[in-house]
Each structure stands twice: as structure tokens, then as C-alpha cells.
Design an enzyme around this catalytic site. Sequence first.
Site, PDB file in Angstrom:
ATOM      1  N   LYS A  21       0.834  -1.197   0.000  1.00 30.62           N
ATOM      2  CA  LYS A  21       0.000   0.000   0.000  1.00 30.62           C
ATOM      3  C   LYS A  21       0.871   1.252   0.000  1.00 30.62           C
ATOM      4  CE  LYS A  21      -3.872  -0.363   2.182  1.00 30.62           C
ATOM      5  NZ  LYS A  21      -4.395  -0.842   3.462  1.00 30.62           N
ATOM      6  N   ARG A  90      -2.336   2.972   8.607  1.00 31.70           N
ATOM      7  CA  ARG A  90      -2.733   1.854   7.753  1.00 31.70           C
ATOM      8  C   ARG A  90      -1.713   0.725   7.758  1.00 31.70           C
ATOM      9  NH1 ARG A  90      -6.499   3.294   3.666  1.00 31.70           N
ATOM     10  NH2 ARG A  90      -7.271   5.363   4.060  1.00 31.70           N
ATOM     11  N   GLY A  99      -8.191  -7.019   4.214  1.00 35.02           N
ATOM     12  CA  GLY A  99      -9.010  -7.053   5.426  1.00 35.02           C
ATOM     13  C   GLY A  99      -8.453  -7.900   6.565  1.00 35.02           C
ATOM     14  N   MET A 101      -5.549  -7.391   8.278  1.00 36.43           N
ATOM     15  CA  MET A 101      -4.869  -6.632   9.327  1.00 36.43           C
ATOM     16  C   MET A 101      -5.663  -5.353   9.588  1.00 36.43           C
ATOM     17  SD  MET A 101      -0.870  -7.233   8.470  1.00 36.43           S
ATOM     18  CE  MET A 101      -0.922  -6.540   6.842  1.00 36.43           C
ATOM     19  N   ARG A 335      -3.569   0.001  -7.069  1.00 32.95           N
ATOM     20  CA  ARG A 335      -3.036  -1.368  -7.103  1.00 32.95           C
ATOM     21  C   ARG A 335      -3.409  -1.996  -8.436  1.00 32.95           C
ATOM     22  NH1 ARG A 335      -7.143  -3.423  -2.427  1.00 32.95           N
ATOM     23  NH2 ARG A 335      -9.011  -2.858  -3.551  1.00 32.95           N
ATOM     24  N   HIS A 451     -10.552 -43.217 -20.029  1.00 32.19           N
ATOM     25  CA  HIS A 451     -11.089 -43.159 -21.378  1.00 32.19           C
ATOM     26  C   HIS A 451     -12.073 -42.002 -21.532  1.00 32.19           C
ATOM     27  CE1 HIS A 451     -14.045 -44.318 -24.493  1.00 32.19           C
ATOM     28  NE2 HIS A 451     -12.935 -44.576 -25.160  1.00 32.19           N
ATOM     29  N   ARG A 557      -5.534 -40.969 -33.613  1.00 33.34           N
ATOM     30  CA  ARG A 557      -5.704 -42.342 -33.138  1.00 33.34           C
ATOM     31  C   ARG A 557      -6.647 -43.026 -34.130  1.00 33.34           C
ATOM     32  NH1 ARG A 557      -5.824 -39.380 -27.907  1.00 33.34           N
ATOM     33  NH2 ARG A 557      -4.381 -40.338 -26.438  1.00 33.34           N
ATOM     34  N   ARG A 613      -1.345 -42.464 -36.328  1.00 31.83           N
ATOM     35  CA  ARG A 613      -0.820 -43.601 -35.572  1.00 31.83           C
ATOM     36  C   ARG A 613      -1.508 -44.880 -35.993  1.00 31.83           C
ATOM     37  NH1 ARG A 613      -1.656 -43.856 -29.259  1.00 31.83           N
ATOM     38  NH2 ARG A 613      -3.715 -44.566 -29.910  1.00 31.83           N
ATOM     39  N   GLU A 746       6.738 -44.394 -25.743  1.00 30.08           N
ATOM     40  CA  GLU A 746       5.820 -44.571 -24.620  1.00 30.08           C
ATOM     41  C   GLU A 746       6.159 -45.784 -23.782  1.00 30.08           C
ATOM     42  OE1 GLU A 746       1.804 -44.932 -26.117  1.00 30.08           O
ATOM     43  OE2 GLU A 746       2.420 -46.126 -27.819  1.00 30.08           O
ATOM     44  N   SER A 765       7.495 -39.238 -31.016  1.00 30.08           N
ATOM     45  CA  SER A 765       6.520 -38.460 -30.259  1.00 30.08           C
ATOM     46  C   SER A 765       6.267 -39.149 -28.925  1.00 30.08           C
ATOM     47  CB  SER A 765       5.223 -38.358 -31.063  1.00 30.08           C
ATOM     48  OG  SER A 765       4.250 -37.688 -30.314  1.00 30.08           O
ATOM     49  N   GLY A 767       4.505 -40.464 -25.933  1.00 28.61           N
ATOM     50  CA  GLY A 767       3.157 -40.795 -25.467  1.00 28.61           C
ATOM     51  C   GLY A 767       3.236 -40.845 -23.955  1.00 28.61           C
ATOM     52  N   THR A 768       3.059 -39.688 -23.349  1.00 29.77           N
ATOM     53  CA  THR A 768       3.338 -39.610 -21.911  1.00 29.77           C
ATOM     54  C   THR A 768       2.237 -40.216 -21.045  1.00 29.77           C
ATOM     55  OG1 THR A 768       2.574 -37.336 -22.135  1.00 29.77           O
ATOM     56  CG2 THR A 768       4.948 -37.687 -21.932  1.00 29.77           C
ATOM     57  N   ASN A 769       1.107 -40.577 -21.651  1.00 34.88           N
ATOM     58  CA  ASN A 769       0.098 -41.287 -20.850  1.00 34.88           C
ATOM     59  C   ASN A 769       0.635 -42.667 -20.496  1.00 34.88           C
ATOM     60  OD1 ASN A 769      -1.531 -39.091 -21.437  1.00 34.88           O
ATOM     61  ND2 ASN A 769      -2.527 -40.124 -23.157  1.00 34.88           N
ATOM     62  N   ASP A 770       1.023 -43.386 -21.536  1.00 32.53           N
ATOM     63  CA  ASP A 770       1.572 -44.726 -21.277  1.00 32.53           C
ATOM     64  C   ASP A 770       2.942 -44.645 -20.601  1.00 32.53           C
ATOM     65  OD1 ASP A 770      -0.310 -46.672 -22.045  1.00 32.53           O
ATOM     66  OD2 ASP A 770      -0.012 -46.116 -24.140  1.00 32.53           O
ATOM     67  N   CYS A 833       2.648 -36.151 -27.486  1.00 33.26           N
ATOM     68  CA  CYS A 833       1.225 -36.211 -27.815  1.00 33.26           C
ATOM     69  C   CYS A 833       0.389 -36.829 -26.701  1.00 33.26           C
ATOM     70  CB  CYS A 833       1.012 -36.964 -29.125  1.00 33.26           C
ATOM     71  SG  CYS A 833       1.498 -38.686 -29.033  1.00 33.26           S
ATOM     72  N   TYR A 856       7.527 -29.757 -30.773  1.00 28.63           N
ATOM     73  CA  TYR A 856       6.113 -29.362 -30.696  1.00 28.63           C
ATOM     74  C   TYR A 856       5.379 -30.070 -29.569  1.00 28.63           C
ATOM     75  CZ  TYR A 856       4.933 -33.774 -33.032  1.00 28.63           C
ATOM     76  OH  TYR A 856       4.801 -35.104 -33.329  1.00 28.63           O
TER      77      TYR A 856
HETATM   78  C1  PEP Z   1       0.031 -41.963 -24.802  1.00 29.39           C
HETATM   79  O1  PEP Z   1       0.186 -43.087 -24.373  1.00 29.39           O
HETATM   80  O2  PEP Z   1       0.471 -40.949 -24.239  1.00 29.39           O
HETATM   81  C2  PEP Z   1      -0.727 -41.757 -26.040  1.00 29.39           C
HETATM   82  C3  PEP Z   1      -0.790 -40.552 -26.583  1.00 29.39           C
HETATM   83  O3  PEP Z   1      -1.421 -42.796 -26.521  1.00 29.39           O
HETATM   84  P1  PEP Z   1      -2.800 -43.350 -25.912  1.00 29.39           P
HETATM   85  O4  PEP Z   1      -3.280 -42.341 -24.920  1.00 29.39           O
HETATM   86  O5  PEP Z   1      -3.703 -43.525 -27.072  1.00 29.39           O
HETATM   87  O6  PEP Z   1      -2.370 -44.626 -25.284  1.00 29.39           O
HETATM   88 MG    MG Z   2      -0.270 -44.780 -25.631  1.00 33.12          MG
END
Ligand code: PEP
Ligand code: MG
Length: 876
Positions: A21, A90, A99, A101, A335, A451, A557, A613, A746, A765, A767-770, A833, A856
Amino acid sequence: MKYTYMFDEANPDDVKLLGGKASGLVMMTKLGLPVPYGLVITTQACKKYYRDNKLPDGLMEEVRTGMHRIEEKMGRRFGDPANPLLVSVRSGAAVSMPGMMDTVLNLGLNDETVKGLAKYINSEHAALDAYRRFLSMFGKIVLGIKEERFNESLNKIKAKYGVKEDPEIPVEGLKELIEEYKAIYKADVGYLVEDPWKQLELAIDAVFKSWNSPRAKFYREANRITPDIADCTAVAIVSMVFGNADWRSATGVLFTRNPSTGENELYGEYLPYAQGEDVVAGIRTPRPISKLKEDMPEVYDELYKYSKMLERHKKEVQDVEFTIEKGKLWFLQTRNAKMGPIAMVKTSMDMYKEGVLTREEAVMRVKPDHITQMLYPRIDEANAPKPLAKGLPSSPGAVSGRIVFDPDSAVEWARKGEKVILAREETKPDDVHGFYAAVGILTSRGGMTSHAAVVARAIGKPAVVGAEEIRMDYSRKEMRVGDSVLREGDWITIDGFSGNVYAGKVGTVEPKLPREFFEFLDLADSVSIYGIRANADTPEDASIARKFGARGIGLLRTERMFRAPGRLELFRRIILAESEEERKSLLDELIPMLRQDFMEILGVMEGLPVTIRLFDPPLHEFLPSLDELISEVERARARGAPDKEKERMLARVRALMEANPMMGHRGVRLGITFPDIYRAQVRAILEAGVELAKMGRDVRVQIMIPQVAEAKELDYVVSNVVKPTAEETFKASGRSIEFKVGTMMETVRACLTADEVARRVDFMSFGTNDLTQAVFSFSRDDVENKFMSKYLELGLLPYDPFTTIDAGGVAKLMKMAIELARNAKKDIEIGICGEHGGDPKSIEILGSAVGDGLNYFSASPYRVPAARLAAAQISL
Ligand code: PEP
Ligand code: MG
């Protein structure tokens, strides 16, 4: 040590020393704005206060000297009955703790000075009112007298004079009230504090104390305000100015731009002949700031000029408090304004065009979340009832629809023009037609990468998943939460922003995307070193993604192409085919259908890469479930008429069953053991490409192989499937096209051997889910329902690694893999991806973990805009 600074001698940038302030007041003073003069006691003094348990030695002498300078500047004297200076004391730490203090206003009033004030503001009533307010405020904050004590008297007086609101109390009543308040002081603490200097000393002490009040401590804990952010409060002593001095006086608040639309206009309100609290009290209706232009044009011009000066200086829209005293304007506070996402984007763009912000500053100023928030319909919070249940906010947007419990009903109802929400315990690939028919998806099981969540995000449908309090009962077509029962056809509303589920229809509001939304994202792209592609499986998804600025498809997919109406039956026959010939001829029937799909998508993404894919899931997912088949077969046998077809199907399903299908016979493994499926896909893709090329269209085909763990798998598939199929196709069509071959990264082993992999492909690429599933050995489909919340609660994990990339493990492995790959093939194209590609926080983590190692990020269509911004921000 020096504990105090006058407003014109401090350094406004030292926010930690001065508090937010005071640093704003100092900054305005230095810029030459009219600010009531004052001084600031530093946070250092506060810290010393806590070390010694008393005001630091010498502090009050410094304050006294400073007060004399204030007196000189303002032309009034502290404690002077004829022409009194009053001050506010103040609180204010380095970060705002609204509010939490204490602050004391109108300090310096007593039975004598109140007369001088009455003269100065031409109103005995206003002066007495200020005095009674001061007495109760000071009594409560400084002397610890209970607030109710003052309220009792106040109510008594109001009742006596038959008035409803405080300002309606007549002069006589105020005089009585002041006497009553004084009596409370005497009774509760035994004395009055009439000496202004004593008042000042005690008030400073009280403000310091309020730093450690329970509510302030709680607020700091809740908002994680640690000592490195703010370690004590400063105290600003500011001369009081009076917006209630006459009709040329007023008090008001304004934003330097409209905080909800971002429009470049002063936005706010003011109230003539009033003090700050009157605006809030709502007894008189304030006037819009535009009216000031007519009422006091010179003051308005000054207000405008200085507001814009502040904005330029702070490079941020300001939220300003001001007072006009007898025609003279005073700035009391400034502010950074809090604004909604639309305003953030518009003001960034406008301030960039005006030259207030650089391109980089404009891009950094908006949060990726702001962008996401702009895209989806929202619950009309003001009219929302209490939620029925809560799940994970897995795909944003708010919608209402009628409940259906199975995908076929969803399609059927939708055909009749009904808006439906598909409610399932969890969903599976077979349910996807229901997703398209529904306006939203609700599940009682599953997590952020389940899913339902992934598909809903991909197609931009709002979803709430894992709402565990809900019990689905398919056979009765109803769901229960506690005692509430909702049946098929009942209305329900889901909010994919909050995870809230409401019974009935709750109003939503549609977003409108302003021109600046697109302009701003183009600006972000112009500083970005990354590309953003989309995870899109259909021409519709691809068009949305392109509209939102995706530069190609990072993951298509292909599985769903086999599930489209009319194709599933055919594909089942392919799986069940007894001879290779039969399989081949059935596949030949399928190829033209697949080719048509590819042509459409490649067409939408003309000129941009489309990463397709090849088939990934285990085959049994395409056959009826085991339980279903067993019961059908048994029923037929019991009737004495065994169903041969079903028996054969059952045998096949049994043969395909695996204990651990997600780690089983799928992806490239299937491509090697059932090469005909990959052959058919490659042929359909390349035929589509060739056909478009023949029409003169620019197609960029990238074929991607999933689940690779060993580089030789790639050798095998490329030399036995991809290459020969391409040669055949090109020969047959009399034309060839360029295309790239790449792999998903993956599995852990693919990462550990990324150099070997890289040598064999044009792109990879992640596949960070798997990959997350593999690195943690956590099942991506079960983890949220079983133990994730407990892990997060216990702090065993800082966040859900299926939503935000795991910095300590998965991102580290990616860094290693990228280094290996780039050492083997410097310019190989590398992307991501998995769902993390559309998560701004993950993008930020990956920015520091792998820098420009990635080329990317690929995100679901509706997450593309936010990903563009996040990627631009990590580029800077
Ligand atoms: C993954 O595994 O990150 C991926 C993109 O493939 P899916 O989710 O279809 O297994
Ligand atoms: Mg996968």
C-alpha cells in the site's frame, strides 16, 4: 537504523520494506500525483517490534519529526483544535492481505479537535459522525473493547431516534452516542485516550500486532504467504482528506480500463459529499465515473491523465481510490486490477498496440488458464443451486441434459432432438458413438486420463469423471446420491470447470470470442519456438483444431475408424477370419472406407503435417465382452439350439484374453503378428495421400508406430509392412508421395535406447500417458479411484502425474531420451502427444526440463489455444 521514510523520499520499488500500500503511495507521490502527504514505518521496524516486544527505540521521535513535515505540507496541525490534521494509520504487507490486518481512520480526534473538523468540513454532523466512528474503531482495534459493546449503544440510539441507518442519526443522537462510547471506555479499560500523540503511538503498536492476529496468520497459511514473500507489516501514516467537506467534494473508486470487457475507458463510480464508507454502505446510489466529466470537468481530466500515467508506469491496469476535497483531487490508493480472462486478453493486446507493453510483456501477462476459461460455456454462478455431487473436472464446459445410461440410448434420444448426458460407471471405446450424441459425459469411476476424460477432451465435450458418491444402477436406469434418486430422462447439469454435478437444469452462459483472442494468440506464436499440433481423430476435430491455430495433427488415433457404424461388424469378421485369404479380402472391403476418412482429414489439414498412428489397442476390445458371450452361448445351448457363430466368437475372445491387456498384445506387437491390419492402414493412408496429390493438394503424411520397445521392431515393421506396402501402392496408383515414418515413445525401454530408435525413424513423439504408467507402474485407468487422492493428501506426490508431467521422473527420462536421440540424429523431429501436451503446467515443466529439445506439443483441439500461449511463454 532508519525506521521511517516520507512519501517523497522512499524508494517505491522496495515493496518488501514499504509494503504494497505504502509503496503505491510513494510511487504516486514521486510521479507527481496529488497524494495526501504521509510517511511509512518500514517492515524492518515491525520485525524489530516482534524481536523486542515493544516499539523500537527512537521510532516515535522519527514519527514525530515526520508528522511535523506532514503538518507543514498540509497546512494543518496535529491536535490543533482550530485547524486539526487528522491521519489514518494503515497496515500493509508486501503482498495484499485484504481485510486481514487493522487500520485506524480519523486519528487525532477528541472533544476539542472535532470542533475544528466541523468548521473545516462545514458540518457538525459529519464531524461528530467521524468522531463516533473513530471512537469505536480505536476502542476495538487498539484497546480491545468488544465490538458488541459499541453496537449495543448504537442500536439503542437508533431505536430512540427511530432511524434505520447510521447516517440518519441526528446531531443530538450522535452527541449522546459519543458520551455512551466514552462511558464504555471508562467502564471497560478505565480511561480515554485523548492525546493525539498517544493515540498515534498506540495505533502503530496495534497495527504491528495485527500482523500476527489469528485471521492474518490463517490467511498467510492458506495462501502460502511465506516469510520470503512477506515477513511483517509496514505502517503508513497518511493525512486524512474529506470527500464530505461540501458539494465540491466526493469519494470514488475506478479501474483504468473496464475490468470485465477490457474496454479502454475509465470505469467506476463516485459519490459527491461523501466519505469512503458511504460508497460501500449503499445508502446513496453512486454515479458512474462518466458523470464526473459533466459535474467537474477539470477534475475528471486530471483524474484521467493521472490514471493513464499510473497505468503506463505500472504497465498494468490499475484499481484506484480517490477523494475530491473542495474541488481538489487526491489519490488515496492504487493497485493492479484483478480482471476476468476476456479483459486480460483485450487489455494485453490493446496495451501492446498502444506501446505500453512490449510484445514479450503482453504475452507473459495473460495466463494459459485465462485462455482456456474463455472457450467454454459457464455455469451461471449467481443462480446455481447446491451441487449434488463432485467429481474430477476433466473436460471443461458446463452443460445441462437429460440423463441416459447407455450409449445407444444416447444416440436414440439425440436423434429425437433431446440433449442428453451420458452417465456411466466408466466408459470404453465401444461407447464413443454415445459421446458424440451426448452434450456431456459423467462417470462415477476413472481419473483424468481415463477413457471418458481423454475422449471428452479430445472432442471438446464437457465431462465430470470419477464422481464417486454417485451409484449407477443400469438395470433400474437410475443413479443415486445418498437419498436422491435421478432416473433416465431427468435433467442434470455438469460443470467440467469445477467437477460439480447438479440435479436439474442450471443456467449457463455462452462465451463469445473477441477478435483480440485470435490476435493475441498470433502474437504469442510470433515469439514461440515451438509448434502446436492437435490430437484429432475426425475431420470435425481437425477443423476445430485448425481454427484454434493448430499447425498440424500430432496424433490421429486410428482405432475409432474401425468402430464407426457399419465397420465394427466387418472388423469383427476380420478378427475371426479363419484363413489369411478370407482376412485379406475382408480388409480389402474396409480399405476404401478408411481411405475416405484419411482423405477428409488430410484435406482439412492441407499444407500441415498429419501424424497418423497405426492401430494400437488389443483386439479383444473390438469383440463382445466375455460375460455377454458366455451367457448368450449358454442360453442358446439351454434352448437346445447352439449358436455356432457365437461359440466361435467365444473361443476367439478366450484365445485373445490376456491377464494384463494394456501391457499385452497391442501396438507394434500386433503389427508384427497380424501385419495385415497395418498393411491395410498404410495402404489406405497412402492411397488417400496420392489421390489428394493428384488433385494438386499439398499433403504431409506422417505414419507413427505405437508401443515400440526395441528398435528392431521398427526395422521389422518398416521392411515387412510399411515399405513394401508403399511400393505396391505407389506402383498401382502410378504416383508416389513423400511421407515420414516415426514412432511413439511410450515405453521405458524405447527411451533408454532412444539413440537406436532415432536412427531408424524420421520423427518420434512421446506418449506420456503410457510412459507415465510405465515409469510409475501405476495403472492409468485405475489410479485415481484407488489411491491417488490419498497420495496427494499425504503429500507423497505433489500433483497427479497423469495430469501434469512428473518433473522428477518422467520429464527426466524424456530429457535423457531426447539427448540420446539428438546425439544420434541431430535434427530429428521430436514432439509430445500424451495428455500432458495440452496441459500448460506440463509445458512449463518440460520447458525447463528439455528446453528446445522438443519441437512441438500436441493437444486436444480445445486445449490448443492455451498450449500455444504456454509454449510461447516458455520460449521467452
Ligand atoms: C500416450 O500413451 O500418451 C498416447 C498418446 O497414446 P494413448 O493415450 O492412445 O495410449
Ligand atoms: Mg499410448
